[in-house]
Design a protein around this motif. Sequence first.
Motif, mmCIF file in Angstrom:
data_model
loop_
_atom_site.group_PDB
_atom_site.id
_atom_site.type_symbol
_atom_site.label_atom_id
_atom_site.label_comp_id
_atom_site.label_asym_id
_atom_site.label_seq_id
_atom_site.Cartn_x
_atom_site.Cartn_y
_atom_site.Cartn_z
ATOM 1 N N ARG A 12 30.007 27.164 41.911
ATOM 2 C CA ARG A 12 30.120 27.447 43.341
ATOM 3 C C ARG A 12 28.796 27.189 44.052
ATOM 4 N NH1 ARG A 12 34.630 29.564 45.237
ATOM 5 N NH2 ARG A 12 36.184 30.382 43.783
ATOM 6 N N ARG A 13 27.684 27.570 43.434
ATOM 7 C CA ARG A 13 26.379 27.351 44.068
ATOM 8 C C ARG A 13 26.061 25.862 44.141
ATOM 9 N NH1 ARG A 13 22.517 32.129 41.482
ATOM 10 N NH2 ARG A 13 23.688 33.879 42.373
ATOM 11 N N PHE A 14 26.416 25.123 43.069
ATOM 12 C CA PHE A 14 26.189 23.680 43.086
ATOM 13 C C PHE A 14 27.010 23.021 44.192
ATOM 14 C CE2 PHE A 14 27.612 19.426 41.769
ATOM 15 C CZ PHE A 14 26.386 18.779 41.681
ATOM 16 N N SER A 15 28.289 23.417 44.255
ATOM 17 C CA SER A 15 29.156 22.852 45.283
ATOM 18 C C SER A 15 28.647 23.207 46.664
ATOM 19 C CB SER A 15 30.588 23.366 45.093
ATOM 20 O OG SER A 15 31.417 22.926 46.136
ATOM 21 N N SER A 16 28.161 24.437 46.828
ATOM 22 C CA SER A 16 27.658 24.868 48.130
ATOM 23 C C SER A 16 26.430 24.070 48.541
ATOM 24 C CB SER A 16 27.318 26.368 48.069
ATOM 25 O OG SER A 16 26.806 26.803 49.295
ATOM 26 N N ALA A 17 25.529 23.831 47.561
ATOM 27 C CA ALA A 17 24.311 23.081 47.865
ATOM 28 C C ALA A 17 24.633 21.649 48.267
ATOM 29 C CB ALA A 17 23.390 23.093 46.646
ATOM 30 N N VAL A 18 25.612 21.041 47.558
ATOM 31 C CA VAL A 18 25.999 19.670 47.880
ATOM 32 C C VAL A 18 26.741 19.626 49.213
ATOM 33 C CG1 VAL A 18 27.477 17.746 47.147
ATOM 34 C CG2 VAL A 18 26.090 18.964 45.466
ATOM 35 N N PHE A 19 27.556 20.654 49.444
ATOM 36 C CA PHE A 19 28.449 20.644 50.596
ATOM 37 C C PHE A 19 27.758 21.047 51.897
ATOM 38 C CE2 PHE A 19 31.274 23.157 53.340
ATOM 39 C CZ PHE A 19 32.158 22.171 53.707
ATOM 40 N N HIS A 20 26.751 21.905 51.801
ATOM 41 C CA HIS A 20 26.185 22.515 52.999
ATOM 42 C C HIS A 20 25.848 21.517 54.108
ATOM 43 C CE1 HIS A 20 24.475 26.048 54.986
ATOM 44 N NE2 HIS A 20 23.594 25.199 55.484
ATOM 45 N N PRO A 21 25.205 20.375 53.809
ATOM 46 C CA PRO A 21 24.878 19.438 54.909
ATOM 47 C C PRO A 21 26.123 18.906 55.620
ATOM 48 C CG PRO A 21 23.609 18.940 52.937
ATOM 49 C CD PRO A 21 24.666 19.920 52.535
ATOM 50 N N LEU A 22 27.253 18.869 54.918
ATOM 51 C CA LEU A 22 28.486 18.342 55.522
ATOM 52 C C LEU A 22 29.339 19.440 56.151
ATOM 53 C CD1 LEU A 22 29.611 15.946 52.637
ATOM 54 C CD2 LEU A 22 28.391 15.319 54.728
ATOM 55 N N GLY A 23 29.018 20.691 55.835
ATOM 56 C CA GLY A 23 29.875 21.788 56.243
ATOM 57 C C GLY A 23 30.069 21.877 57.741
ATOM 58 N N TRP A 24 28.978 21.754 58.486
ATOM 59 C CA TRP A 24 29.082 21.876 59.929
ATOM 60 C C TRP A 24 29.915 20.731 60.505
ATOM 61 C CZ3 TRP A 24 28.219 26.112 62.438
ATOM 62 C CH2 TRP A 24 27.295 27.041 61.938
ATOM 63 N N PHE A 30 38.042 20.047 60.769
ATOM 64 C CA PHE A 30 39.106 20.732 60.028
ATOM 65 C C PHE A 30 38.920 22.238 60.115
ATOM 66 C CE2 PHE A 30 38.413 16.713 57.648
ATOM 67 C CZ PHE A 30 39.637 16.117 57.921
ATOM 68 N N SER A 31 40.013 22.953 60.283
ATOM 69 C CA SER A 31 39.961 24.415 60.194
ATOM 70 C C SER A 31 39.980 24.809 58.720
ATOM 71 C CB SER A 31 41.164 25.027 60.909
ATOM 72 O OG SER A 31 42.352 24.765 60.184
ATOM 73 N N PRO A 32 39.482 25.988 58.370
ATOM 74 C CA PRO A 32 39.547 26.423 56.963
ATOM 75 C C PRO A 32 40.964 26.427 56.408
ATOM 76 C CG PRO A 32 38.071 27.835 58.217
ATOM 77 C CD PRO A 32 38.748 26.946 59.214
ATOM 78 N N ASN A 33 41.927 26.868 57.214
ATOM 79 C CA ASN A 33 43.310 26.900 56.728
ATOM 80 C C ASN A 33 43.866 25.498 56.500
ATOM 81 O OD1 ASN A 33 43.316 29.665 56.769
ATOM 82 N ND2 ASN A 33 44.410 29.846 58.705
ATOM 83 N N ASP A 69 39.375 23.688 47.548
ATOM 84 C CA ASP A 69 39.574 25.129 47.413
ATOM 85 C C ASP A 69 38.247 25.875 47.554
ATOM 86 O OD1 ASP A 69 40.889 27.600 46.762
ATOM 87 O OD2 ASP A 69 40.014 27.429 44.776
ATOM 88 N N ILE A 70 37.162 25.278 47.063
ATOM 89 C CA ILE A 70 35.848 25.906 47.223
ATOM 90 C C ILE A 70 35.354 25.741 48.661
ATOM 91 C CG2 ILE A 70 33.428 25.765 46.530
ATOM 92 C CD1 ILE A 70 34.363 24.948 43.742
ATOM 93 N N TRP A 71 35.580 24.560 49.213
ATOM 94 C CA TRP A 71 35.015 24.252 50.525
ATOM 95 C C TRP A 71 35.690 25.005 51.667
ATOM 96 C CZ3 TRP A 71 34.640 18.219 49.808
ATOM 97 C CH2 TRP A 71 33.576 17.963 48.924
ATOM 98 N N ASP A 72 36.979 25.389 51.523
ATOM 99 C CA ASP A 72 37.627 26.074 52.653
ATOM 100 C C ASP A 72 36.906 27.375 52.986
ATOM 101 O OD1 ASP A 72 38.434 27.532 50.441
ATOM 102 O OD2 ASP A 72 40.579 27.348 50.826
ATOM 103 N N GLY A 73 36.538 28.124 51.951
ATOM 104 C CA GLY A 73 35.820 29.375 52.192
ATOM 105 C C GLY A 73 34.434 29.136 52.773
ATOM 106 N N GLN A 74 33.781 28.052 52.315
ATOM 107 C CA GLN A 74 32.443 27.771 52.819
ATOM 108 C C GLN A 74 32.472 27.343 54.285
ATOM 109 O OE1 GLN A 74 31.021 24.982 49.926
ATOM 110 N NE2 GLN A 74 30.609 26.550 48.406
ATOM 111 N N VAL A 75 33.490 26.561 54.660
ATOM 112 C CA VAL A 75 33.631 26.177 56.066
ATOM 113 C C VAL A 75 33.889 27.423 56.921
ATOM 114 C CG1 VAL A 75 35.197 25.038 57.700
ATOM 115 C CG2 VAL A 75 34.353 23.792 55.729
ATOM 116 N N ALA A 76 34.733 28.322 56.402
ATOM 117 C CA ALA A 76 35.035 29.550 57.148
ATOM 118 C C ALA A 76 33.755 30.355 57.404
ATOM 119 C CB ALA A 76 36.057 30.382 56.380
ATOM 120 N N LYS A 77 32.874 30.442 56.382
ATOM 121 C CA LYS A 77 31.634 31.204 56.551
ATOM 122 C C LYS A 77 30.654 30.481 57.473
ATOM 123 C CE LYS A 77 32.069 33.358 51.993
ATOM 124 N NZ LYS A 77 31.570 33.377 50.590
ATOM 125 N N LEU A 78 30.560 29.145 57.298
ATOM 126 C CA LEU A 78 29.618 28.381 58.111
ATOM 127 C C LEU A 78 29.976 28.411 59.587
ATOM 128 C CD1 LEU A 78 28.977 25.207 55.903
ATOM 129 C CD2 LEU A 78 27.269 26.859 56.660
#
Length: 211
Positions: A12-24, A30-33, A69-78
């Motif tokens: 999850r931390r690896f995915s978050s680190a890779v994903f974070h720049p794209l999250g915003w 896309f909505s989290p849902n 599945d990992i990214w939906d929660g991260q987008v919701a938090k971001l």
Amino acid sequence: MERTWSVNEGLRRFSSAVFHPLGWVLGRVFSPNLITTLSVVAAGFSGYYFAVGRFVLGAWLLFLAGLLDIWDGQVAKLTGRVSTFGSFYDSTADRAADFFFSLGALYYFAHREIYDIAFMVGAYMVLSSLISYVKARAEGLDIACNVGLLARPLRLLFFGLALFVYGLTSNPWVFRGPLYVVLALAVETLAHRVAVVYAGAREKDASGEGL
């Protein structure tokens, strides 16, 4: 003593680190849902391709479903769009996705009369559902039980990777061997979570919180 790090947490931390720049960026489109829905769709197509024997493509789609599945929660938090319904929808969608890709593999091996693997895939489905159910019930009782060696991201990785290699080699033992390991780790995870819930429930009962 609680583990402060696990393979699941590392993923999850690896995915978050890779994903974070794209999250915003993704959060503006896309909505989290919707991302959760796309994860279920990818798992559905993965199950279809497993059922027709196209394991390499099916495994890639399963990996995509896991990342979504990992990214939906991260987008919701971001984006500050964490919601009670989103949490409910995410956990329900996870169960549906698990059944879709597992049923595809189960159908393939049963149709080709490789019954021992078909039985193990069925056992994987049952254990996977029980692991998630125990966690959901524990959270409903306000008991944290995010423990065990085989949380969902790792289950998807092991299951998909073994089928990916099977698709390249057509050797049943390439899938049969890792599946034994997955089932053993799943039993450990289920037993660990039940033990944590048992201890937490006794503690709550002793303090009067559970009455």
